[in-house]
Design a protein around this motif. Structure first.
Motif, mmCIF file in Angstrom:
data_model
loop_
_atom_site.group_PDB
_atom_site.id
_atom_site.type_symbol
_atom_site.label_atom_id
_atom_site.label_comp_id
_atom_site.label_asym_id
_atom_site.label_seq_id
_atom_site.Cartn_x
_atom_site.Cartn_y
_atom_site.Cartn_z
ATOM 1 N N GLY A 132 87.445 -7.138 -37.416
ATOM 2 C CA GLY A 132 86.928 -7.021 -36.064
ATOM 3 C C GLY A 132 88.009 -6.683 -35.072
ATOM 4 N N ALA A 133 87.726 -6.973 -33.816
ATOM 5 C CA ALA A 133 88.644 -6.567 -32.754
ATOM 6 C C ALA A 133 88.506 -7.482 -31.556
ATOM 7 C CB ALA A 133 88.351 -5.121 -32.338
ATOM 8 N N LEU A 134 89.559 -7.506 -30.748
ATOM 9 C CA LEU A 134 89.468 -8.072 -29.413
ATOM 10 C C LEU A 134 88.839 -7.007 -28.537
ATOM 11 C CD1 LEU A 134 92.922 -9.850 -28.977
ATOM 12 C CD2 LEU A 134 90.808 -10.710 -29.979
ATOM 13 N N VAL A 135 87.776 -7.364 -27.844
ATOM 14 C CA VAL A 135 86.977 -6.365 -27.133
ATOM 15 C C VAL A 135 86.887 -6.688 -25.652
ATOM 16 C CG1 VAL A 135 85.629 -5.714 -29.158
ATOM 17 C CG2 VAL A 135 84.865 -7.638 -27.747
ATOM 18 N N LEU A 136 86.414 -5.695 -24.907
ATOM 19 C CA LEU A 136 86.188 -5.819 -23.461
ATOM 20 C C LEU A 136 84.677 -5.840 -23.231
ATOM 21 C CD1 LEU A 136 88.855 -3.161 -22.483
ATOM 22 C CD2 LEU A 136 89.070 -5.617 -22.080
ATOM 23 N N VAL B 115 89.372 2.231 -29.920
ATOM 24 C CA VAL B 115 90.672 1.688 -29.507
ATOM 25 C C VAL B 115 90.420 0.357 -28.796
ATOM 26 C CG1 VAL B 115 92.687 2.083 -28.046
ATOM 27 C CG2 VAL B 115 91.641 4.002 -29.290
ATOM 28 N N PHE B 116 91.165 -0.671 -29.187
ATOM 29 C CA PHE B 116 90.922 -2.018 -28.670
ATOM 30 C C PHE B 116 92.250 -2.709 -28.342
ATOM 31 C CE2 PHE B 116 87.359 -0.878 -31.348
ATOM 32 C CZ PHE B 116 86.264 -1.220 -30.557
ATOM 33 N N PRO B 117 92.214 -3.770 -27.520
ATOM 34 C CA PRO B 117 93.447 -4.482 -27.166
ATOM 35 C C PRO B 117 94.086 -5.243 -28.325
ATOM 36 C CG PRO B 117 91.725 -4.873 -25.532
ATOM 37 C CD PRO B 117 91.068 -4.218 -26.704
ATOM 38 N N GLY B 118 93.371 -5.428 -29.415
ATOM 39 C CA GLY B 118 93.919 -6.123 -30.569
ATOM 40 C C GLY B 118 92.931 -6.072 -31.716
ATOM 41 N N LEU B 119 93.414 -6.375 -32.917
ATOM 42 C CA LEU B 119 92.594 -6.302 -34.113
ATOM 43 C C LEU B 119 92.524 -7.664 -34.788
ATOM 44 C CD1 LEU B 119 94.076 -2.985 -35.583
ATOM 45 C CD2 LEU B 119 92.202 -3.253 -33.942
ATOM 46 N N ILE B 120 91.454 -7.879 -35.563
ATOM 47 C CA ILE B 120 91.265 -9.114 -36.315
ATOM 48 C C ILE B 120 91.047 -8.746 -37.775
ATOM 49 C CG2 ILE B 120 89.793 -11.129 -36.692
ATOM 50 C CD1 ILE B 120 89.068 -10.951 -33.676
ATOM 51 N N ILE B 121 91.844 -9.333 -38.660
ATOM 52 C CA ILE B 121 91.650 -9.150 -40.092
ATOM 53 C C ILE B 121 91.776 -10.504 -40.760
ATOM 54 C CG2 ILE B 121 94.063 -8.386 -40.336
ATOM 55 C CD1 ILE B 121 93.055 -6.748 -42.803
#
Length: 380
Positions: free
Chosen positions: A345-349, A63-69
């Motif tokens: 990918g994703a926005l990550v912490l 689970v992430f704050p946002g996704l990248i495609i």
């Protein structure tokens, strides 16, 4: 050849939507499945386990704050990607409370060319576990990944495997694919250095023998027109990270996430008696640092290879800082990935990367791109 057998995205975040996405993905006959979801999925619990029951391929995600495609940032949705080649997934539990030496890891076979690591961003001892994991990774293996969680910064389940949903855990994904890593941040020194004379893993207790939160707030307010009593802490802190000085003169970025007592909780550990700077950023320099790193990695490929699919782990606080200009960063990175290949990918912490000197680091406010190589005749 491509790494991904297929990629499915839906803006709906529900177990039914996940079930439908996986059903479509299975038509590509994947040998492994990655599931990236936005924050709403943190409450799935047993429903997730029921959804994946019966699948006979390795599964991982978070689970992430946002996704990248591709070149798009999606604040809400489910991204499911299938792997063409076999992957091996293992889960390390109780990262905060157990010694890394009790993790029962075994040396990875020489056929493993890369390892993706996903971790609960709020876990303690992440850096200690990363250094322990490195002992079991084959030589010349690329290692990359990111921290899962939400912008609520509250402990909750945030990682997926075939066993279900996990909290305070670390997931290791072994792959035969070879990846080249590109890393860049673009942040610059604003003030300091300050001695972190008292820390506790990811909590900075004192700076220059002064309560850390007190010094940090004072310095930031002196250098800006912002006041912490008028804003939520992270709304200001996302613009002024710490920079941890390293022996090679580089700076490792550390995000202050929240105040705890008179200390500051960061995304990643801060060793005691290290020197910290308070950093600031310019949008153009941040974008140039990230996209320039990807372009440099692509140009370094030999003439017989081109870029195939790409994993992109970009810090959520970069997106919060860049706002509308974040699309420019994604566009420029995506322009290096020629169709039919994909960027997921994703926005990550927190971003994980093993650099060329053999140091495995947890970065903050940084973009980490993993670029798979493809033979020139496979690229179109």
């Amino acid at each position: 050849m491509a790494v991904f057998s297929d990629v499915q995205f839906t803006p709906e975040v529900s177990v039914d939507a996940l079930t439908d996405s996986i059903a479509k993905l299975m038509l590509s006959k994947p040998k492994g499945i990655m599931i990236l979801c936005s924050a709403q999925a943190a409450s799935w619990g047993r429903d997730f386990k029921q959804c994946i029951n019966g699948l006979d391929v390795p599964i991982f995600g978070g689970v992430f704050p946002g996704l990248i495609i591709d070149s798009r940032f999606e604040p809400c949705g489910i991204l499911v990607a299938g792997f063409v080649s076999n992957i091996q997934v293992s889960v390390v539990e109780n990262v905060s409370t157990s010694s890394p030496f009790s993790s029962n890891l075994i040396p990875m076979p020489s056929s493993v060319n890369s390892v993706m690591i996903l971790t609960d961003a709020l876990s303690r001892q992440i850096d200690a576990y990363l250094q322990h994991v490195l002992r079991f990774v084959p030589e010349s293996c690329s290692v990359f990944g990111g921290g899962a969680g939400t912008l609520e910064f509250t402990p909750q389940p945030c990682l997926f495997s075939a066993a279900g949903v996990h909290q305070d855990a670390m997931i290791l994904v072994e792959m035969s694919t070879q990846w080249d890593l590109a890393v860049g941040h673009g942040w610059e020194v604003m003030a300091g250095p300050y001695l972190a004379n008292s820390t506790d893993d990811n909590c900075i207790l004192e700076l220059n023998f002064e309560p850390a939160a007190q010094l940090y707030k004072r310095v930031v307010q002196e250098h800006s027109e912002l006041h912490f009593d008028e804003h939520d802490f992270f709304d200001i802190a996302k613009t002024f990270p710490f920079g941890l000085a390293r022996l090679d003169d580089s700076v490792l970025i550390r995000d202050p996430l929240k105040v705890e007592g008179t200390g500051l909780i960061c995304a990643g550990d801060v060793p005691e008696n290290t020197m910290l700077y308070i950093m600031c950023g310019d949008a153009d320099k941040l974008i140039l640092a990230a996209t320039g790193a990807v372009r440099k990695a692509v140009s370094a490929f030999c003439d017989t290879h081109q870029v195939s699919d790409c994993f992109l782990f970009d810090c959520v606080s970069r997106q919060l800082f860049l706002q509308d200009e974040f699309a420019k960063e994604l566009d420029l990175i995506g322009s290096e990935i020629a169709r039919p290949y994909r960027t997921v990918g994703a926005l990550v912490l927190g971003e994980i990367e093993l650099d060329q000197s053999g140091i495995l680091s947890l970065h903050n406010k940084t973009a980490v791109a993993a670029l798979a190589q493809a033979q020139s005749q496979d690229a179109t």
